[in-house]
Write a protein that holds these residues in place. Sequence first.
Motif, PDB file in Angstrom:
ATOM      1  N   GLY A   1      59.430  58.483  31.773  1.00 43.61           N
ATOM      2  CA  GLY A   1      58.439  59.507  31.641  1.00 43.61           C
ATOM      3  C   GLY A   1      57.794  59.879  32.973  1.00 43.61           C
ATOM      4  O   GLY A   1      56.752  60.238  32.972  1.00 43.61           O
TER       5      GLY A   1
ATOM      6  N   ARG B   1      57.311  61.976  36.552  1.00 44.43           N
ATOM      7  CA  ARG B   1      57.418  63.219  36.758  1.00 44.43           C
ATOM      8  C   ARG B   1      58.079  63.733  38.411  1.00 44.43           C
ATOM      9  O   ARG B   1      58.016  62.809  39.142  1.00 44.43           O
ATOM     10  CB  ARG B   1      56.101  63.709  36.758  1.00 44.43           C
ATOM     11  CG  ARG B   1      55.460  64.092  35.543  1.00 44.43           C
ATOM     12  CD  ARG B   1      56.393  65.325  34.674  1.00 44.43           C
ATOM     13  NE  ARG B   1      55.588  65.648  33.557  1.00 44.43           N
ATOM     14  CZ  ARG B   1      56.005  66.767  32.792  1.00 44.43           C
ATOM     15  NH1 ARG B   1      56.731  67.512  33.230  1.00 44.43           N
ATOM     16  NH2 ARG B   1      55.443  67.133  31.628  1.00 44.43           N
TER      17      ARG B   1
ATOM     18  N   LYS C   1      60.854  65.485  32.411  1.00 45.17           N
ATOM     19  CA  LYS C   1      60.490  64.085  32.312  1.00 45.17           C
ATOM     20  C   LYS C   1      61.469  63.204  32.691  1.00 45.17           C
ATOM     21  O   LYS C   1      62.826  63.124  32.175  1.00 45.17           O
ATOM     22  CB  LYS C   1      59.817  63.726  30.973  1.00 45.17           C
ATOM     23  CG  LYS C   1      58.612  64.514  30.614  1.00 45.17           C
ATOM     24  CD  LYS C   1      57.816  64.004  29.379  1.00 45.17           C
ATOM     25  CE  LYS C   1      56.580  64.508  29.678  1.00 45.17           C
ATOM     26  NZ  LYS C   1      55.733  64.465  28.185  1.00 45.17           N
TER      27      LYS C   1
END
Lengths: 408, 267
Positions: A203, A205, A349
């Motif tokens: 997850g 960024r 993500k």
Amino acid sequence: MGLIGSCTNSSYEDLDRAASLARQAVAKKLKVKSEFTVTPGSEQIRYTVARDGQLRDFEKMGGVVLANACGPCIGQWARHTDDPNRANSIITSFNRNFSKRNDGNPQTRAFVASPEIVTAMAIAGDLTFNPLTDSLVNEDGQQVKLDPPSGIELPTNGFAVEDAGFQPPAADGSNVEVKVDPTSDRIELLTPFKPITQEQLKGMRLLIKAKGKCTTDHISMAGPWLKYRGHLDNISNNCFIGAINYFNDQANKVANYADSDAQAEFMAVPDSARKYKAAGISTVVFGEENYGEGSSREHAAMEPRHLGVRAVIVKSFARIHETNLKKQGMLALTFVNPADYEKIRQDDKIDLLGFDTMAPGKNLRVALHHSDGTTDAFEVAHTYNQAQIDWVRAGSALNKIRQELAGV
Amino acid sequence: MPFDLDMIRAVYKALPQRVEEARKKLGRPLTLAEKILYSHLHPESPLQNYNRGKDYVFFAPDRVAMQDATAQMALLQFMTAGRDKVAVPSTVHCDHLIEAEVGADKDLSKANEVNKEVYDFLSSISNKYGIGFWKPGAGIIHQIVLENYAFPGGMMIGTDSHTPNAGGLGMVAIGVGGADAVDVMAGMPWELKMPKLIGVKLTGKMSGWTSSKDVILKVVRHPDRQRRHRRHRGILRAGRRVPVLHRQRHHLQHGRRDRGHYFYLWV
């Protein structure tokens, strides 16, 4: 203006030969036309030429003796000028001649020559002066010529110095305290980096998808930032501010999704990194060819590490920067298929898979979860050998050394 | 006495045999630069014929010099390695942070004030970890190295691009980033692409107005060199010493380690 000395031309012979011209200027009643500075390379050479008279010769011709330091050669020069916009020339015996190097002024043309020629040109005040053929008019209105410089290689009475300025280290340093002012904005002790975990690689960024050339200067800009090179947190405020964002073709403006998956907030790259870091979200950097070329400064690897970037994934690396990333315990990875670079969207993500079982020659896998619900996945390669994987597992190469010394 | 006589003795003791082994392995005579490079291979790089400008090789430099700007992060990092002392003789030189304005005395006292926190840090950390510390005003790193540390046949790295100045005394001296200095001080091998070499034969005689600086400026401008090697690539003089030129020692560098461009002119 003429400048001699620095590390490049501070031998006894250099200064002695240049001083022979200074003596001629005085003896032949020549009024020196240009300003003139002398930068001795060390206290030993300064003391020796002060004892033997050369320094006095320079002062008599109007020269200024500067500190035994880099000074004007590296731009540490608060030059006094009546009009900074006027094109002007300097001639130096240093070894760089590019614009803005010496006094920061783009109007200053810098020329490089031997200390003897610099001195002769300063006396004449004219860059077209040819000491072999041209004569100069002295204060009595007479035409005089300069004789070729002469000098001796080593001082007849040997080198001498009173206080060389050397501090030998303590024989046993275990009780010596390293002095760091806690209020300093220039020096900050480092906290060893913590090792990356597989959990942190889910997850993630995008911090920035850098477009085109991304050198260590784009990653950690030089210039005024060098003031903070001993303070990782402060210098990290220049992190990636020169890199071009693929999605808007702008420098230092990237999308941040720390507050909302749906709504991008645009901000400077260091701000975005700090915001993600504060929210406990790991980040990734993507780049193109020869990423990290240029100066080998370690800040270009340490700053992203400090700001929570876990992996740098590019089409190709400049070797030294790749090694620097490895040493700092980060993941330096390359696309197996460079076209996969196009698949990265700014609101993805990102998962990096296979870190737990990372081994030499074995690829890792990237999964991009797009905001429209679709997914892209591709392989990324690495060049870590087992020792380098151990650096990553320890958090950095220096952590690994520390553990080994402590017998962990 | 800052000089490290024991280290230099140890280098010279091992040198003849290492050079002989390299000569045998390569099956040909070696240039001075190659003798120094091959006698400084780190144990992690076995003795073999490395391709110039291509192969990455681990070396074990004899010493490290750092200027006060690059030393800061290098030493902050070194501290975290947990060592009592640096692994090879090292020095710090306060020369970059003094701004020239009025003249030596005033500029130096201003620098001591403005940079106090940096100087205090560098002085104390050098004292702790066995590093020689040259105070502000002592001089410029490369001149101090020539006066105190450079020796023929040695290999050193320095965190400044003018480090090859020490090449004037016949050593391989290369400018690096702080990270490289940390590696060597922490006892890790130092990685470098095997440098390319160019031979330059100088003939003729210098007139009274010329100095070796003029010779170098001429060599750098040589069209062959510019065309084939652009600006970046050092040069090594081949052949015998040219007597008229030995009176001054100069260096010429500005390499890109990544590209194996590294040598300099020994005059």
